[in-house]
Design a protein around this motif. Structure first.
Motif: not given
Length: 604
Positions: A338-340, A354-362, A374-379, A400-404
């Motif tokens: 996760x991007x922190x 632990x928010x919704x911007x994540x790393x998925x190298x795949x 990742x819209x399915x992930x809950x912040x 929920x619905x929080x990205x700081x």
């Protein structure tokens, strides 16, 4: 993005401060025409943009300077015949295959160099110390020291995509002295990456955000690995650009970005800047650290995080005492990379988003970006006790619905029924991927308060100021981790430029603005207290003491083409001084103020 892949073992050049324009490499001098931070190239007039302007609200008025043009590499003479042959073959693959395929794809605006490096986002050359600057007004007596601000300043022309976060780190320094005197300088941070590219004469390391997309991103990554395998470049001593954060800790100014260890930069007696080393806290750590460490104003301890995008543990927490001795080194269990970018501390806890911007190298294999919303992930936020020895006592609370992207402060409160509440102040960004991807949705960054009850495990969230984009900023750092009333933030309009400073009273919701004026834009405001104060308190005298100080920040007038350091009195939000700078200063990221007293205790 922490993409420092530790595959390679060949010796790397020293990152210390030998001149980048070394006489052994005369072509380097010819390559820095754009006023970039790393390289100059034959100058030519800036072509008229064929794409729509980045900011339709304001037509940029900065005159074009020079254009960075990709160069042929200047390989050192000590390369053996096999290395020289491999270098030619790999260069041919890059120019004849990869770059030709890249030309067939139109770059998104967020990674288009014609946009990301235009106007006052364009790079500049290094500037040695310039004394005797013009000062309008009076520099306050408490501001004796050096204001430093970090930013991205690419030395070389990108051969493909380029994001603002990809540029080489350059620090701008304004020294404030007695008798209203001021000086200015700017220097690249001599990262291992930059020193190698300066010797080779061009960009060689992959740009994590601008280039590593889809199949062509994989090709670029493979090209870099091939060059490393034959000893043309070396990523084992870090691949970071040190362009984001700055913190002064234990006698050292540290330049940081989350893709590497910090770099120790010395401010010398002439207020010039010198890169000392890639700093591993005296061999106590061997991994990258995020760009926003926190220094506790009472204990002097430094708290920081490391996130890993490749393997578990995805997240680690470190704590150092005020002398730099490591006290804590523990894993924080999260389910995916996760991007922190930032976090917060209180008197007793560490607050980890632990928010919704994540790393998925795949996703690169599927043709997409490895940085994913990742819209399915809950912040959620993790509340970690500072004295936890293994991370097992962390408490996760959904928000929920929080990205700081940035958190300004946090503190502990006791509710009416005796529950312990963790209060976090941050700017909630929507859409969460606004910095990385284009969106049809209107950008919003709203100052918000998040309250988390440690007994019930529930959270509430409220917008403190709506209808105004507030992003980069500060509280009085003497109150870090304790209750604060005021926060000073950039008015991020028109995004991504900043048109002024907002002083927000978080108790009343009152906003007092200082606007830069027409065609004038700045960045992060930094608060410097007028005198040392004790933290906390709720009476009027202590609230006023919290606000006693000055706000400073770099401002560019895009019409007159003048750059200034502006100083504003926090109590009245009125300008008291402006220092006219001798060179253009591009928009950048984060800064700090190093007092004369701190400079006298600098680690030599």
């Amino acid at each position: 993005m922490q993409a420092s892949l530790h595959f390679f073992t060949t010796a790397s050049p020293s990152p210390k401060h030998e001149p980048l324009l070394h006489p052994q490499y005369p072509l380097f001098t010819c390559k820095i025409l754009i006023n970039p931070s790393k390289k100059t190239i034959p100058s030519s007039p800036l072509p008229s943009p064929s794409r729509p302007p980045q900011y339709p609200e304001v037509k940029p008025m900065v005159k074009p300077e020079h254009v960075l043009v990709p160069q042929e590499p200047n390989y050192p003479v000590h390369f053996n015949p096999f290395q020289k042959l491999a270098a030619l073959a790999l260069d041919k693959i890059e120019t004849s295959v990869i770059m030709q395929l890249e030309k067939k794809h139109q770059l998104p605006k967020m990674v288009d160099p014609a946009i990301q490096m235009s106007g006052n986002f364009a790079p500049v050359q290094e500037c040695p110390v310039q004394h005797g600057l013009e000062v309008v007004g009076q520099i306050p007596a408490c501001l004796r020291g050096v204001y430093v601000r970090n930013g991205a300043n690419p030395m070389f022309a990108p051969s493909s995509g380029h994001h603002l976060f990809d540029g080489d780190g350059m620090i701008h320094a304004v020294s404030l002295g007695l008798e209203n005197k001021a000086s200015y300088s700017c220097r690249y941070t001599r990262t291992s990456r930059l020193v190698q590219e300066a010797k080779l004469g061009r960009s060689m390391f992959p740009k994590p955000i601008g280039e590593l997309h889809g199949h062509l991103g994989l090709a670029r990554l493979g090209l870099f690995m091939a060059r490393a395998c034959v000893g043309l470049v070396d990523g084992s001593h870090g691949m970071g650009v040190a362009n984001a954060g700055l913190v002064y800790f234990n006698g050292r100014l540290l330049a940081m970005s989350e893709d590497d260890l910090p770099y120790h930069v010395k401010i010398n007696g002439e207020a010039d800047l010198e890169t000392i080393e890639r700093f591993n806290f005296d061999d106590q750590i061997d991994c990258p650290l995020i760009a926003h460490p926190k220094v506790d104003p009472v204990t002097g301890e430094l708290h920081t995080l490391n996130y890993n995008v490749l393997k578990k543990p995805y997240l680690k927490y470190f704590k150092f005492d005020k002398f730099g001795k490591k006290l804590s080194d523990l894993h924080v269990a999260i389910e995916q990379a996760t991007m922190i970018h930032d976090f917060a501390i209180t008197e007793n806890f560490v607050v980890v988003p632990d928010h919704q911007m994540v790393f998925k190298l795949s996703e690169m294999i599927r043709g997409g970006s490895p940085v994913v919303y990742d819209k399915k992930k809950k912040s959620r936020f993790g509340i970690l006790q500072q004295n936890d020895v293994d991370g097992s006592r962390i408490q996760w609370i959904d928000v929920p619905n929080c990205f700081c992207f940035h958190l300004w402060n946090a503190c502990e409160e006791i509710s009416d029924n005796g529950d312990k509440i963790i209060v976090v102040i941050g700017s909630c960004m929507n859409p969460p991927d606004s910095i990385f991807n284009e969106s049809k949705d209107l950008f919003r960054s709203e100052l918000s308060e998040i309250r988390m009850n440690l007994r019930t495990g529930k959270s509430t969230q409220r917008v403190i100021i709506s209808g105004m984009n507030l992003e980069a900023g500060q509280v009085n750092q003497q109150y870090q981790g304790r209750k604060t009333r005021f926060v000073y933030l950039a008015i991020a309009e028109p995004w991504p430029k900043c048109s002024g400073i907002a002083k927000v009273d978080m108790e009343t919701g009152e906003v007092t603005k200082f606007m830069y004026g027409a065609w004038r834009f700045g960045g992060e405001p930094f608060f410097v207290p007028e005198k040392k104060q004790k933290f906390g308190g709720n009476n009027n005298n202590e609230n006023e003491a919290e606000a006693e100080g000055y706000i400073m920040g770099l401002v560019r007038d895009e019409k007159t083409e003048i750059s200034e350091l502006v100083i504003v009195k926090a109590l009245s939000m009125e300008q008291v001084a402006a220092i006219r700078l001798p060179r253009r200063v591009p928009y950048g990221f984060h800064g700090t103020f190093v007092s004369q007293e701190e400079l006298s205790r600098q680690f030599m």
